[in-house]
Write an enzyme that holds these catalytic residues in place. Sequence first.
Site, short mmCIF file in Angstrom:
data_model
loop_
_atom_site.label_atom_id
_atom_site.label_comp_id
_atom_site.label_asym_id
_atom_site.label_seq_id
_atom_site.Cartn_x
_atom_site.Cartn_y
_atom_site.Cartn_z
N HIS A 1 -76.62 17.70 -103.66
CA HIS A 1 -77.47 17.59 -102.19
C HIS A 1 -76.57 16.53 -101.12
CE1 HIS A 1 -80.79 17.05 -99.77
NE2 HIS A 1 -81.61 17.16 -100.72
N TYR B 1 -93.92 11.14 -98.44
CA TYR B 1 -92.44 11.39 -97.77
C TYR B 1 -92.42 12.94 -97.40
CZ TYR B 1 -87.20 11.67 -97.42
OH TYR B 1 -86.08 11.80 -96.80
N THR C 1 -81.49 14.60 -91.91
CA THR C 1 -83.11 14.61 -91.87
C THR C 1 -83.60 13.21 -91.43
OG1 THR C 1 -82.90 13.66 -94.11
CG2 THR C 1 -83.03 16.13 -93.90
#
Length: 738
Positions: A439, A555, A568
């Site tokens: 990630h 979230y 993001t």
Amino acid sequence: MAEAHQAVAFQFTVTPEGVDFRLSREALKHIYLSGINSWKKRLIRIKNGILRGVYPGSPTSWLVVVMATVGSSYCNVDISLGLVGCIQRCLPRGCGPYQTPQTQALLSMAIFSTGVWATGIFFFRQTLKLLLSYHGWMFEMHGKTSHLTRIWAYLESVRPLLDDEEYYRMEMLAKEFKEKTAPRLQKYLVLKSWWATNYVSDWWEEYIYLRGRSPLMVNSNYYVMDLVLIRNTDVQAARLGNIIHAMIMYRRKLDREEIKPVMALGIVPMCSYQMERMFNTTRIPGKETDTLQHLSDSRHVAVYHKGRFFKLWLYEGSRLLQPRDLEMQFQRILDDPSPPQPGEEKLAALTAGGRVEWAQARQAFFSSGKNKAALEAIERAAFFVALDEESYWYDPEDEASLSLYGKALLHGNCYNRWFDKSFTLISFKNGQLGLNAEHAWADAPIIGHLWEFVLGTDSFHLGYTETGHCLGKPNPALAPPMRLQWDIPKQCQAVIESSYQVAKALADDVELYCFQFLPFGKGLIKRCRTSPDAFVQIALQLAHFRDRGKFCLTYEASMTRMFREGRTETVRSCTSESTAFVQAMMEGSHMKADLRDLFQKASKKHQNMYRLAMTGAGIDRHLFCLYLVSKYLGVSSPFLAEVLSEPWRLSTSQIPQSQIRMFDPEQHPNHLGAGGGFGPVADDGYGVSYMIAGENTIFFHVSSKFSSSETNAQRFGNHIRQALLDIADLFQVPKADS
């Protein structure tokens, strides 16, 4: 997505000592380093652009300007208004290449044309930058958001979760922060925004990802599924041949900057920076922080099969291997009967366990000799390929099959994935595929862009023979893939086993429930006059309240790629409007018209929050950076400490699709991917990803932990189903043809 876990769990130590001047110097030092790294990346991009002929403009455009200038001169028209003559008079005179008037005139016109060309490009780029900086098109009314407004927005987001006393306490903390601490911290962020390309992204990458010391597997890495309703071939090696050939074709387009940017709402191009590290990238473990190693090129992939590691070349000389050649090479690996070397079989478990243990083992056992050479072959590969002996697929008649498929992609057996690589391509025995992606280097939409291209190229451009093999004839003279050689001592084998046990305990604790929601999809939701994402998010709030009997901090990841190097922002989906709707639904005494009105208010609020997040007016990344500055300065902020420690018990993410129009989904309705998923964020919470896969279906991936007595992924999934149906019923729209 999975960053929500790290956003709460991250820890780091910045403890400067001394007087206030030295504390400020510590903050300035990190801002300075951010700017240096930012400018390095800019210079690298400029260099690459010049070498590829796309920066600052194409050679063709320069040639057009030169020809226009020369042509006008021959027609006795001076479009330079005398500048060519001035340049010609300034050129050195005498012997040499400038001695003839004709040569001097041509050189002067070339210099003038180059100046006009460069000036035009500069003004064009500045104008384009100003146009792309305007985000008002996403709103009927839009203005700048100050840090004061962001603090108010934060208080508004937690109001549904706190009683009056708790809210008053938080309000007082926020007021104290706004008046005393925030102005000083904000000055450093403003300074960084002037100096660095993006004031958030480099700190986000370092502190949220690279400094995380917990295992990547489940906690950070995520998975992506294959097409689930069709199978192009059952031949494992053939499917790999086409897919890997398509991946390298994509990399070639990426290197040549031939990939069109994704457009936000079809209007504004989004930043493609994250794509730069898609290939040839590995996360290198460190004792305190990891680093990302990115190479400009790699000509091989690393392959794992039955406990053995191989190096497979992608090129023969300068020629990319064709799919049939790659199929032959993978079949050679599948047919290889050699056993694993001592310690080799579970070696990749080091990448699945704790980062500190892996860093120590890497330094102690892989810093010299054949171990170093073999490890470099893996870390310097374009990507990693795992050949599994098991078969997984989605059988619509067997709902559990999709969850088993997801579990295999999320963690496998804990030692047959190299979790440090930018992505691992996973191939099952029946030809089904999937990805496990690290990630830190990029977010899920980036790998989704690659995956859409690859699956579309595989299905509609490369194809297979009637027997399921790649088209063409193989070259049997190719050298076979090379076995990597290891010398793993007993001490290292003990560390590998320890990492494996840590990873296995983590994997065994994950409950994953994946399902296809068939009653309706995007088509019905749009007839309810709301956005599909808002519809699903409000349904998740209703489902969670039914599951847990309370609301929680929620979230949802939103892209900020309309900004250079943006990643993001958080959309806090649990709002006062959505909780009012849920409570009215639970009471059961309200008229449908009233419930619809409450739903529309919640939907509009969610859509507005999503737009704010996309356009840089979110609150969480800003508060995160303020918190970092406070740590650098040694300033204590109870408000920021509380904000950054709040657990996200419901972490959600919508999976994008159709970023590339490789085919018409109406003509090929079965060419559907099921999206992907990630592990639970909180020990007592849920992770939910969903893909609104066309007009008539939605895929969900729900994760939780078996060790929590409060959560159950399948139970929550059933609540999601019912919540979607109940909301649709408010609008009295048929849910399915029957």
